[in-house]
Design an enzyme around this catalytic site. Structure first.
Site: not given
Length: 279
Positions: A59, A62, A118
């Site tokens: 993640s 992101k 997230s």
């Protein structure tokens, strides 16, 4: 005025270049993550461990999603959550922000939904809107990576979930460099530094409370963020930043253990700060 003005090409040009990785000092904390990198805003590299190895970063992807959105969006833009956004996150078993079909959020709120819990549902909605379409958005992510000099980074989605083939990758050094760029936006810094973000119930969405998965924010002073990540392939990852002795320190831990990444990051911030002060 578009948010992109906060991350102008002139400002980007000022981002500190990266020096060569020195030998790890004898008093440096033990780092058991598979890859690691620590650099400060003066360009001093305090620690490097396989920092140019291409690996999945979960993640941490992101961060680039947010960076691209901030270059194109207005915080007041409103996006309607689609069934596909919700289904995408649920089908892949990804972390979500608990968004529902038909809810409408400003970009400001969706950035919190993206970065704190997230939310893959938020990532999908933002990519779909600002591509327009996810394929176009991923292309923007990769063009942006090239323009920032992230030569060892390739994106295949906006959330970091594993893809069956041609998977994305990055390096600890590239992720630290990206964070240095992103943190030049006061909006990005405000979002990733928040421990919690609440949105009250309105006519267009339910009430939501999003808590930051980055435990480092509660463990040490002067922490700026930035992002946690986990997949089976990537292991536990942490991109972090803090201020020590007048400099911004950015660190990356990839392929680590869950709780250990936070304790290691705390030690590395202090270590780098001492190196700055007495170096």
């Amino acid at each position: 005025m578009r948010i992109g003005g906060l991350i102008s090409s002139a400002v980007v040009a000022l981002v500190v270049g990266f020096g060569s990785t020195p030998a790890q000092a004898a008093n440096a904390p033990a780092v058991k993550a598979k890859e690691a990198y620590i650099v400060d805003s003066a360009g001093t590299v305090h620690l490097g461990k396989r920092e140019t190895r291409r690996v999945p970063v979960a993640s941490l992807v992101k961060v680039m999603t947010a960076y691209v959105v901030l270059r194109e969006a207005d915080l007041s833009d409103v996006i309607t959550i689609s069934a596909a956004d919700v289904k995408y996150a649920a089908k892949g078993g990804a972390a979500t922000a608990g968004l529902r079909k038909g809810e409408r959020f400003t970009v400001r709120d969706l950035l919190y939904a993206l970065m704190l819990p997230s939310g893959a549902d938020a990532a999908n909605a933002l990519a779909r809107h600002y591509g327009p379409g996810k394929t176009a958005f991923i292309a923007k992510m990769n063009r942006t990576a090239r323009s920032l000099g992230l030569a060892d980074t390739r994106y295949t989605n906006a959330d970091g979930m594993p893809t069956p083939a041609n998977g994305g990758y990055s390096t600890a050094a590239d992720q630290a460099k990206l964070a240095q760029y992103a943190l030049r936006s006061s909006i990005f810094t405000t979002v990733v530094g928040a421990k919690v973000h609440r949105v009250s119930k309105t006519a267009v969405h339910r009430a939501h409370t999003w808590r930051n998965t980055n435990k480092l924010l509660s463990r040490a002073d002067g922490v700026l963020g930035v992002k946690t990540g986990y997949t089976n392939a990537a292991g536990y990852c942490l991109l972090f930043a803090g201020e020590r002795n007048g400099l911004q320190i950015v660190g990356v831990l990839l392929g680590d253990q869950n709780e250990r990444r936070f304790s290691t990051a705390e030690k590395l911030l202090d270590y780098a700060g001492e190196q700055v002060a007495f170096g």
